[in-house]
Design a protein around this motif. Sequence first.
Motif, mmCIF file in Angstrom:
data_model
loop_
_atom_site.group_PDB
_atom_site.id
_atom_site.type_symbol
_atom_site.label_atom_id
_atom_site.label_comp_id
_atom_site.label_asym_id
_atom_site.label_seq_id
_atom_site.Cartn_x
_atom_site.Cartn_y
_atom_site.Cartn_z
ATOM 1 N N ASP A 252 0.840 -1.186 0.000
ATOM 2 C CA ASP A 252 0.000 0.000 0.000
ATOM 3 C C ASP A 252 0.886 1.251 0.000
ATOM 4 O O ASP A 252 1.963 1.259 0.589
ATOM 5 N N THR B 13 0.583 3.758 1.712
ATOM 6 C CA THR B 13 0.800 4.133 3.111
ATOM 7 C C THR B 13 2.067 3.491 3.680
ATOM 8 O O THR B 13 2.755 4.096 4.491
ATOM 9 N N MET C 240 0.977 -0.549 7.764
ATOM 10 C CA MET C 240 -0.132 -0.928 6.882
ATOM 11 C C MET C 240 -1.393 -0.178 7.310
ATOM 12 O O MET C 240 -1.604 0.022 8.506
ATOM 13 N N PRO C 241 -2.232 0.213 6.346
ATOM 14 C CA PRO C 241 -3.523 0.784 6.720
ATOM 15 C C PRO C 241 -4.371 -0.274 7.417
ATOM 16 O O PRO C 241 -4.211 -1.469 7.167
ATOM 17 N N ARG C 242 -5.290 0.164 8.286
ATOM 18 C CA ARG C 242 -6.052 -0.785 9.099
ATOM 19 C C ARG C 242 -7.571 -0.699 8.900
ATOM 20 O O ARG C 242 -8.285 -1.610 9.280
ATOM 21 N N GLU D 48 -11.272 -0.629 7.156
ATOM 22 C CA GLU D 48 -11.933 -1.240 6.011
ATOM 23 C C GLU D 48 -13.216 -0.541 5.602
ATOM 24 O O GLU D 48 -13.560 -0.512 4.436
ATOM 25 N N SER E 157 -12.442 5.824 7.139
ATOM 26 C CA SER E 157 -11.230 6.370 7.744
ATOM 27 C C SER E 157 -11.495 7.838 8.023
ATOM 28 O O SER E 157 -11.788 8.605 7.105
ATOM 29 N N ASN F 144 -5.074 5.590 6.187
ATOM 30 C CA ASN F 144 -5.366 4.424 7.018
ATOM 31 C C ASN F 144 -6.492 3.548 6.454
ATOM 32 O O ASN F 144 -6.950 2.639 7.113
ATOM 33 N N LYS G 228 -7.763 0.727 3.881
ATOM 34 C CA LYS G 228 -7.220 -0.376 3.089
ATOM 35 C C LYS G 228 -7.747 -0.336 1.654
ATOM 36 O O LYS G 228 -8.891 0.035 1.412
ATOM 37 N N ASN G 229 -6.920 -0.773 0.737
ATOM 38 C CA ASN G 229 -7.302 -0.986 -0.663
ATOM 39 C C ASN G 229 -7.948 0.229 -1.328
ATOM 40 O O ASN G 229 -8.940 0.097 -2.032
ATOM 41 N N ARG G 230 -7.369 1.410 -1.083
ATOM 42 C CA ARG G 230 -7.899 2.630 -1.697
ATOM 43 C C ARG G 230 -7.810 2.554 -3.224
ATOM 44 O O ARG G 230 -6.844 2.045 -3.761
#
Length: 184
Positions: free
Chosen positions: A62, A64, A71-73, A75, A78, A102, A104-106
């Motif tokens: 990622d 980030t 890692m972003p957290r 889901e 944010s 923060n 995930k999966n942007r």
Amino acid sequence: MSHKPDDIIARVRELREILGLSQEEVADKLGIALDTFRQYETGQQSIPISTLNAVAELFHVDFTVLLTGDMPRMENYSLVRKGEGVKVERFPGYDFQSLAFNFKNRSMEPMLVSLDEYDDDKAPALVTHTGQEFNLVLAGKIKIVLGKHEFELGEGDSFYFDPRIPHGQRAVGGPAKFLTVINN
């Protein structure tokens, strides 16, 4: 939370080495000159945001992770309060805050960019990247160069464009802030 370019450079170098990739392989896969990549890794040249995104994709991490080492957290959402985005000082007079670091999966990267005015001879090279880009001026004025065209935008003006065309932004008449959203 502020992060220095040297921290990001160290993470790029470390991840490249962990993955067993040479500088030549990474430069080739990114489609940039080997000398340019070496300048990025030594801090002689600022790594454009678009290149950081491409590095993250190439390394299968990622964005980030490159910015923060974490890692972003999140889901489902944010929340980033004013002034609490991950701040990166790209070079003197240009910094940005990642506003969704923060999540995930942007599929897009929203950033608050702060620019100081600088002389034409100190203007960074134009950049290109994939996806699409949106800019909204929040304060001051910016000049956007897109290929052979130049556009001056004031507070409240927005600009949506194809970032595969060489482009860049800079402040005009004093400091400026704008929101940029880059979709991958």
